[in-house]
Design a protein around this motif. Structure first.
Motif, PDB file in Angstrom:
ATOM      1  N   HIS A  58     -63.698 -21.473  28.504  1.00 22.23           N
ATOM      2  CA  HIS A  58     -62.308 -21.915  28.634  1.00 22.23           C
ATOM      3  C   HIS A  58     -61.369 -21.069  27.773  1.00 22.23           C
ATOM      4  CE1 HIS A  58     -58.975 -24.357  29.566  1.00 22.23           C
ATOM      5  NE2 HIS A  58     -59.045 -25.197  28.559  1.00 22.23           N
ATOM      6  N   ASN A  59     -60.140 -20.897  28.224  1.00 20.65           N
ATOM      7  CA  ASN A  59     -59.213 -19.973  27.565  1.00 20.65           C
ATOM      8  C   ASN A  59     -58.275 -20.664  26.581  1.00 20.65           C
ATOM      9  OD1 ASN A  59     -57.635 -21.328  29.363  1.00 20.65           O
ATOM     10  ND2 ASN A  59     -56.555 -19.540  30.104  1.00 20.65           N
ATOM     11  N   ALA A  60     -58.805 -21.418  25.654  1.00 14.98           N
ATOM     12  CA  ALA A  60     -57.922 -22.088  24.692  1.00 14.98           C
ATOM     13  C   ALA A  60     -58.490 -22.047  23.282  1.00 14.98           C
ATOM     14  CB  ALA A  60     -57.674 -23.519  25.127  1.00 14.98           C
ATOM     15  N   TRP A  61     -58.887 -20.884  22.814  1.00 18.03           N
ATOM     16  CA  TRP A  61     -59.316 -20.760  21.423  1.00 18.03           C
ATOM     17  C   TRP A  61     -58.102 -20.670  20.513  1.00 18.03           C
ATOM     18  CZ3 TRP A  61     -64.141 -19.996  18.795  1.00 18.03           C
ATOM     19  CH2 TRP A  61     -65.255 -20.248  19.592  1.00 18.03           C
ATOM     20  N   TRP A  62     -57.040 -20.050  20.984  1.00 18.73           N
ATOM     21  CA  TRP A  62     -55.815 -19.915  20.211  1.00 18.73           C
ATOM     22  C   TRP A  62     -54.653 -20.191  21.158  1.00 18.73           C
ATOM     23  CZ3 TRP A  62     -55.140 -19.628  15.169  1.00 18.73           C
ATOM     24  CH2 TRP A  62     -53.909 -19.221  14.662  1.00 18.73           C
ATOM     25  N   VAL A  63     -53.724 -21.056  20.751  1.00 17.48           N
ATOM     26  CA  VAL A  63     -52.619 -21.458  21.617  1.00 17.48           C
ATOM     27  C   VAL A  63     -51.311 -21.171  20.897  1.00 17.48           C
ATOM     28  CG1 VAL A  63     -51.547 -23.388  22.842  1.00 17.48           C
ATOM     29  CG2 VAL A  63     -54.028 -23.279  22.637  1.00 17.48           C
ATOM     30  N   VAL A  64     -50.389 -20.500  21.617  1.00 20.05           N
ATOM     31  CA  VAL A  64     -49.074 -20.178  21.078  1.00 20.05           C
ATOM     32  C   VAL A  64     -48.030 -20.784  22.009  1.00 20.05           C
ATOM     33  CG1 VAL A  64     -47.503 -18.333  20.414  1.00 20.05           C
ATOM     34  CG2 VAL A  64     -49.958 -18.033  20.138  1.00 20.05           C
ATOM     35  N   SER A  65     -47.079 -21.497  21.423  1.00 21.92           N
ATOM     36  CA  SER A  65     -45.986 -22.101  22.192  1.00 21.92           C
ATOM     37  C   SER A  65     -44.658 -21.507  21.749  1.00 21.92           C
ATOM     38  CB  SER A  65     -45.964 -23.613  21.986  1.00 21.92           C
ATOM     39  OG  SER A  65     -47.164 -24.191  22.362  1.00 21.92           O
ATOM     40  N   PRO A  66     -44.307 -20.305  22.224  1.00 25.00           N
ATOM     41  CA  PRO A  66     -43.030 -19.718  21.817  1.00 25.00           C
ATOM     42  C   PRO A  66     -41.867 -20.504  22.429  1.00 25.00           C
ATOM     43  CG  PRO A  66     -44.200 -18.251  23.319  1.00 25.00           C
ATOM     44  CD  PRO A  66     -45.064 -19.450  23.100  1.00 25.00           C
ATOM     45  N   ALA A  67     -40.785 -20.593  21.683  1.00 24.57           N
ATOM     46  CA  ALA A  67     -39.621 -21.355  22.140  1.00 24.57           C
ATOM     47  C   ALA A  67     -39.026 -20.727  23.397  1.00 24.57           C
ATOM     48  CB  ALA A  67     -38.573 -21.401  21.038  1.00 24.57           C
ATOM     49  N   GLY A  68     -38.887 -21.529  24.424  1.00 25.70           N
ATOM     50  CA  GLY A  68     -38.251 -21.074  25.656  1.00 25.70           C
ATOM     51  C   GLY A  68     -39.124 -20.252  26.571  1.00 25.70           C
ATOM     52  N   ARG A  69     -40.404 -20.068  26.248  1.00 24.55           N
ATOM     53  CA  ARG A  69     -41.288 -19.276  27.105  1.00 24.55           C
ATOM     54  C   ARG A  69     -42.536 -20.079  27.436  1.00 24.55           C
ATOM     55  NH1 ARG A  69     -41.424 -13.667  23.898  1.00 24.55           N
ATOM     56  NH2 ARG A  69     -43.105 -14.832  22.954  1.00 24.55           N
ATOM     57  N   ASP A  70     -43.339 -19.508  28.330  1.00 25.10           N
ATOM     58  CA  ASP A  70     -44.590 -20.156  28.712  1.00 25.10           C
ATOM     59  C   ASP A  70     -45.561 -20.182  27.541  1.00 25.10           C
ATOM     60  OD1 ASP A  70     -43.711 -20.541  31.284  1.00 25.10           O
ATOM     61  OD2 ASP A  70     -44.671 -18.726  32.064  1.00 25.10           O
ATOM     62  N   VAL A  71     -46.423 -21.191  27.549  1.00 22.35           N
ATOM     63  CA  VAL A  71     -47.471 -21.291  26.538  1.00 22.35           C
ATOM     64  C   VAL A  71     -48.488 -20.178  26.777  1.00 22.35           C
ATOM     65  CG1 VAL A  71     -49.296 -22.754  25.615  1.00 22.35           C
ATOM     66  CG2 VAL A  71     -47.147 -23.771  26.357  1.00 22.35           C
ATOM     67  N   ILE A  72     -48.923 -19.533  25.707  1.00 18.38           N
ATOM     68  CA  ILE A  72     -49.908 -18.464  25.804  1.00 18.38           C
ATOM     69  C   ILE A  72     -51.234 -18.987  25.280  1.00 18.38           C
ATOM     70  CG2 ILE A  72     -50.544 -16.140  25.054  1.00 18.38           C
ATOM     71  CD1 ILE A  72     -47.521 -15.642  24.622  1.00 18.38           C
ATOM     72  N   TYR A  73     -52.259 -18.880  26.101  1.00 18.82           N
ATOM     73  CA  TYR A  73     -53.609 -19.293  25.733  1.00 18.82           C
ATOM     74  C   TYR A  73     -54.455 -18.045  25.527  1.00 18.82           C
ATOM     75  CZ  TYR A  73     -52.205 -23.816  27.577  1.00 18.82           C
ATOM     76  OH  TYR A  73     -51.549 -24.990  27.809  1.00 18.82           O
TER      77      TYR A  73
ATOM     78  N   TYR B 115     -61.796 -23.987  20.669  1.00 17.43           N
ATOM     79  CA  TYR B 115     -62.209 -23.803  19.285  1.00 17.43           C
ATOM     80  C   TYR B 115     -62.717 -25.135  18.709  1.00 17.43           C
ATOM     81  CZ  TYR B 115     -61.685 -23.102  14.254  1.00 17.43           C
ATOM     82  OH  TYR B 115     -61.901 -23.061  12.909  1.00 17.43           O
ATOM     83  N   ILE B 116     -61.997 -26.198  18.992  1.00 16.60           N
ATOM     84  CA  ILE B 116     -62.405 -27.527  18.518  1.00 16.60           C
ATOM     85  C   ILE B 116     -63.715 -27.945  19.167  1.00 16.60           C
ATOM     86  CG2 ILE B 116     -61.732 -29.969  18.492  1.00 16.60           C
ATOM     87  CD1 ILE B 116     -58.781 -28.901  18.311  1.00 16.60           C
ATOM     88  N   LEU B 117     -63.862 -27.664  20.455  1.00 14.47           N
ATOM     89  CA  LEU B 117     -65.114 -27.988  21.145  1.00 14.47           C
ATOM     90  C   LEU B 117     -66.291 -27.205  20.560  1.00 14.47           C
ATOM     91  CD1 LEU B 117     -64.118 -28.230  24.901  1.00 14.47           C
ATOM     92  CD2 LEU B 117     -64.698 -30.086  23.335  1.00 14.47           C
ATOM     93  N   ALA B 118     -66.041 -25.974  20.142  1.00 15.96           N
ATOM     94  CA  ALA B 118     -67.109 -25.194  19.519  1.00 15.96           C
ATOM     95  C   ALA B 118     -67.561 -25.868  18.227  1.00 15.96           C
ATOM     96  CB  ALA B 118     -66.639 -23.767  19.245  1.00 15.96           C
ATOM     97  N   TRP B 119     -66.615 -26.338  17.430  1.00 18.30           N
ATOM     98  CA  TRP B 119     -66.989 -27.015  16.186  1.00 18.30           C
ATOM     99  C   TRP B 119     -67.633 -28.368  16.462  1.00 18.30           C
ATOM    100  CZ3 TRP B 119     -68.278 -25.092  11.893  1.00 18.30           C
ATOM    101  CH2 TRP B 119     -67.646 -23.968  11.369  1.00 18.30           C
ATOM    102  N   ILE B 120     -67.255 -29.039  17.531  1.00 20.73           N
ATOM    103  CA  ILE B 120     -67.904 -30.313  17.887  1.00 20.73           C
ATOM    104  C   ILE B 120     -69.318 -30.060  18.389  1.00 20.73           C
ATOM    105  CG2 ILE B 120     -67.845 -32.260  19.511  1.00 20.73           C
ATOM    106  CD1 ILE B 120     -64.784 -32.161  19.279  1.00 20.73           C
TER     107      ILE B 120
END
Length: 165
Positions: free
Chosen positions: A25-40, A141-146
């Protein structure tokens, strides 16, 4: 005894599924820049509307990212192999013997997950370009630690488990 066996099998399968999801899955690092699409960002790609390879992931600077990729894949493979070895040992070993080979493989999978998540934690800002610095850890990332304690507990259960009638 059948209920315990079913619980162990389901617990092992849950750990394997978590490892698959965390690796793919493509969510190890998530960035939510203001006014733009979320980057996974995962271990291979960064995605918003389109996906592109993680910048500099093939260079020596990001060699640790390759180590994370390799250990997560190895952990997933070892977890699956451990399950198949358990099924084989379930029908092959004598009554009263322990599932030691299965436990060793599962504990190695647990070690690989711990190494991968630890390396990613220690080096989280090294490969992200400046636009991705202000992000947070994602669900993979959280799933990896779980999945680390789940595979560890599963391996320990196999060490304790004896084959009974």
């Amino acid at each position: 005894m059948l209920i315990i066996l079913a619980f162990i099998i389901l617990f092992h399968l849950a750990a394997a599924i978590l490892l698959f999801v965390a690796t793919i899955h493509n969510a190890w690092w998530v960035v939510s820049p203001a006014g733009r699409d979320v980057i996974y960002t995962d271990l291979w790609y960064s995605c918003n509307a389109t996906c592109y390879p993680v910048e500099n992931s093939h260079t020596a600077i990001a060699a640790y990212l390759q180590a994370v990729q390799a250990t997560m894949i190895l952990a997933t493979i070892l977890c699956c192999v451990s399950f198949f070895v358990f099924i084989l040992q379930l029908f092959r070993i004598k009554q009263g013997e322990r599932f030691i080979f299965t436990a060793l493989i599962q504990l190695l999978a647990s070690l690989c997950v711990m190494i991968a998540a630890s390396i990613y934690t220690a080096q989280k800002h090294s490969f992200h370009v400046s636009s991705l610095q202000e992000g947070s850890y994602g669900s993979s990332y959280i799933l990896a630690w779980i999945s680390f304690p789940m595979t560890l507990v599963s391996g320990l259960m196999y060490l304790v488990l004896r084959k009974r009638k």
